[in-house]
Design a protein around this motif. Sequence first.
Motif, mmCIF file in Angstrom:
data_model
loop_
_atom_site.group_PDB
_atom_site.id
_atom_site.type_symbol
_atom_site.label_atom_id
_atom_site.label_comp_id
_atom_site.label_asym_id
_atom_site.label_seq_id
_atom_site.Cartn_x
_atom_site.Cartn_y
_atom_site.Cartn_z
ATOM 1 N N GLU A 270 0.846 -1.152 0.019
ATOM 2 C CA GLU A 270 0.384 -0.147 0.331
ATOM 3 C C GLU A 270 0.654 1.919 0.180
ATOM 4 N N THR A 271 1.984 1.493 1.114
ATOM 5 C CA THR A 271 3.042 2.193 0.689
ATOM 6 C C THR A 271 3.651 2.659 -0.801
ATOM 7 N N LEU A 272 4.036 1.699 -1.362
ATOM 8 C CA LEU A 272 4.960 1.491 -2.579
ATOM 9 C C LEU A 272 3.675 1.715 -3.696
ATOM 10 N N LYS A 273 1.817 1.650 -3.692
ATOM 11 C CA LYS A 273 1.750 2.152 -4.247
ATOM 12 C C LYS A 273 1.123 3.800 -4.211
ATOM 13 N N GLU A 274 1.148 4.425 -3.581
ATOM 14 C CA GLU A 274 1.245 5.310 -2.824
ATOM 15 C C GLU A 274 1.894 6.212 -2.335
ATOM 16 N N LEU A 275 3.400 6.180 -3.616
ATOM 17 C CA LEU A 275 4.423 6.844 -3.544
ATOM 18 C C LEU A 275 4.594 7.833 -4.263
ATOM 19 N N PRO A 276 4.692 9.078 -4.190
ATOM 20 C CA PRO A 276 3.836 10.277 -4.328
ATOM 21 C C PRO A 276 4.889 10.645 -5.609
ATOM 22 N N ALA A 277 4.929 11.845 -6.853
ATOM 23 C CA ALA A 277 6.647 12.092 -7.322
ATOM 24 C C ALA A 277 6.723 12.972 -6.291
ATOM 25 N N GLU A 278 6.195 14.260 -5.986
ATOM 26 C CA GLU A 278 7.064 15.403 -4.840
ATOM 27 C C GLU A 278 8.151 14.435 -4.619
ATOM 28 N N HIS A 279 8.872 14.957 -4.596
ATOM 29 C CA HIS A 279 10.671 14.525 -3.758
ATOM 30 C C HIS A 279 10.962 16.230 -3.525
ATOM 31 N N ARG A 280 12.113 15.918 -2.674
ATOM 32 C CA ARG A 280 13.729 16.369 -2.550
ATOM 33 C C ARG A 280 14.857 15.768 -2.969
ATOM 34 N N LEU A 281 15.573 16.474 -3.479
ATOM 35 C CA LEU A 281 16.449 16.115 -3.610
ATOM 36 C C LEU A 281 18.180 16.242 -2.604
ATOM 37 N N LEU A 282 18.050 15.947 -2.590
ATOM 38 C CA LEU A 282 19.357 16.617 -1.199
ATOM 39 C C LEU A 282 20.633 16.425 -1.255
ATOM 40 N N GLU A 283 21.173 17.206 -1.699
ATOM 41 C CA GLU A 283 22.495 17.165 -2.159
ATOM 42 C C GLU A 283 22.790 15.726 -2.996
ATOM 43 N N GLY A 284 22.044 15.218 -3.898
ATOM 44 C CA GLY A 284 22.720 15.132 -4.700
ATOM 45 C C GLY A 284 22.751 12.926 -4.379
ATOM 46 N N ARG A 285 22.869 13.195 -3.045
ATOM 47 C CA ARG A 285 23.131 11.712 -2.330
ATOM 48 C C ARG A 285 21.925 10.958 -1.519
ATOM 49 N N ALA A 286 20.821 11.807 -1.239
ATOM 50 C CA ALA A 286 19.459 11.210 -0.844
ATOM 51 C C ALA A 286 18.365 11.642 -1.662
ATOM 52 N N VAL A 287 17.669 11.198 -1.469
ATOM 53 C CA VAL A 287 15.809 11.380 -1.655
ATOM 54 C C VAL A 287 15.082 11.668 -0.512
ATOM 55 N N ALA A 288 13.786 12.787 -1.103
ATOM 56 C CA ALA A 288 13.285 13.108 0.249
ATOM 57 C C ALA A 288 11.933 12.705 -0.012
ATOM 58 N N VAL A 289 10.950 11.386 0.372
ATOM 59 C CA VAL A 289 9.647 11.896 -0.098
ATOM 60 C C VAL A 289 9.001 11.160 0.948
ATOM 61 N N THR A 290 7.434 11.892 1.391
ATOM 62 C CA THR A 290 6.581 11.669 1.935
ATOM 63 C C THR A 290 5.634 10.271 1.787
ATOM 64 N N VAL A 291 5.646 9.512 2.691
ATOM 65 C CA VAL A 291 5.072 7.875 1.966
ATOM 66 C C VAL A 291 3.873 8.309 3.609
ATOM 67 N N THR A 292 2.599 7.524 2.556
ATOM 68 C CA THR A 292 1.334 6.882 3.383
ATOM 69 C C THR A 292 1.732 5.419 4.418
ATOM 70 N N THR B 296 4.757 10.087 6.738
ATOM 71 C CA THR B 296 6.112 10.610 7.013
ATOM 72 C C THR B 296 6.922 10.191 6.372
ATOM 73 N N THR B 297 8.611 10.952 6.359
ATOM 74 C CA THR B 297 8.620 11.257 5.087
ATOM 75 C C THR B 297 10.293 10.970 5.192
ATOM 76 N N VAL B 298 10.359 9.742 4.293
ATOM 77 C CA VAL B 298 11.436 9.523 4.663
ATOM 78 C C VAL B 298 12.557 9.407 3.694
ATOM 79 N N HIS B 299 13.908 8.620 3.810
ATOM 80 C CA HIS B 299 15.248 9.481 3.188
ATOM 81 C C HIS B 299 16.473 8.558 2.628
ATOM 82 N N TRP B 300 15.710 8.129 1.364
ATOM 83 C CA TRP B 300 16.675 6.960 0.799
ATOM 84 C C TRP B 300 17.723 7.272 0.194
ATOM 85 N N SER B 301 18.570 6.850 -0.040
ATOM 86 C CA SER B 301 20.083 7.230 -0.480
ATOM 87 C C SER B 301 20.465 6.890 -2.268
ATOM 88 N N VAL B 302 20.924 7.743 -2.571
ATOM 89 C CA VAL B 302 21.177 8.084 -3.588
ATOM 90 C C VAL B 302 22.377 7.713 -3.919
#
Length: 377
Positions: free
Chosen positions: A53-75, A86-92
């Motif tokens: 369910e969380t994956l299906k509701e991934l938003p397109a809106e995100h923030r790229l943090l210095e090219g090292r991580a992406v911040a995504v708000t998940v449900t 909540t906002t997750v920070h996934w490494s890039v």
Amino acid sequence: MARTGRVRVDYRGLSVGEYPAACYRQARQLFVIDEDLAPLMIYAAGLTGRNPETLKELPAEHRLLEGRAVAVTVTKRRRGKANSRTTVHWSVDGDPTRQLRTSGSFYLLMHRMMARSRAFSGTTSVWSIWAGNGRGGVRHASTGGHTGPFDAELARKLHLGRWARRHGLVDDNGAPLQMMLTRIKKTVEARTAKQVGGHLPSARLTNTADTSFAYYLRGDPFVREWAADVLTEAITEAEGNARAVVARLGGADVDAVPDRVRTQAAAGELDTLASACVDIEHGPDGGRCEESFLTCFRCPNALVMERHLPALLALAEALREDLQQRDAEQWTARHEVIWQILTGDILPHFSPAQRAAAQQTRPVLRLDLLDGPKELP
């Protein structure tokens, strides 16, 4: 097609039944289609450890943090509770050839793959596909067949079984594998728990440690087998540590006892009444000890091991019985110090299991023995 979002196919030479397949072949050159959702969702679940369910509701809106991580708000959907965000920070990974290695890089890859379709569907989800044929052609006519596949309902069929059969995936018994995203999440939880040695606070990815164990780890046969081995090792180690209880009385350092003397004490060669004496030749008053056994409980030469536990419990019982037969002040003057040392300093070193085992072989001690040997008339 890239400019308008509408799929154009040259149907000449094709039968009517071949039209849909031809459209999908043409569309998938530029767009993600329904058939692509299965492998993308499977990979996303295995990489992130998130529930479907969380994956299906991934938003397109995100923030790229210095090219090292992406911040995504998940449900996160909760049973019987309000959904939480909540906002997750996934490494890039900065290497474009390693886009499938990290959650952040994979998210950005999916974002680019479906960006063209999102421009036509208008969805706010990262997921956007071309579904123009059949029912989708009527429902999404205004967007040229483009849609957010999970906007209307999260229960959209992904045909995971069809994808697994096409790749010849089988289970441990050789039967066709029942591909489930929830099973993939459990596998990720189990794998992570093993990697961190079973420390659940470190293993948890998306839930509390209690939830991870109750819903994802407890029923897993591999985790059960692995956890049983870990538990057995822990119990064996704890039992060994417990049986190695050695207490030196009178405030002396137990580590200062030579190994040879400790071996003798463990063999019973240095036993007194309810302890061992590590140096009988040098008593509290100098010279060879001739004091009563009462003195042992305050003497730095006294060493207590598990083998003395039955006698110690018998002594405690004898002191309790003596209290019932003697004047309280007299008993206190005679036995209070011993009682405090016995119940406050010695017995707490031993576990309830050790005490229960020692009760089975408890000897009978007479309190007059505490005064030392008596001369026969």
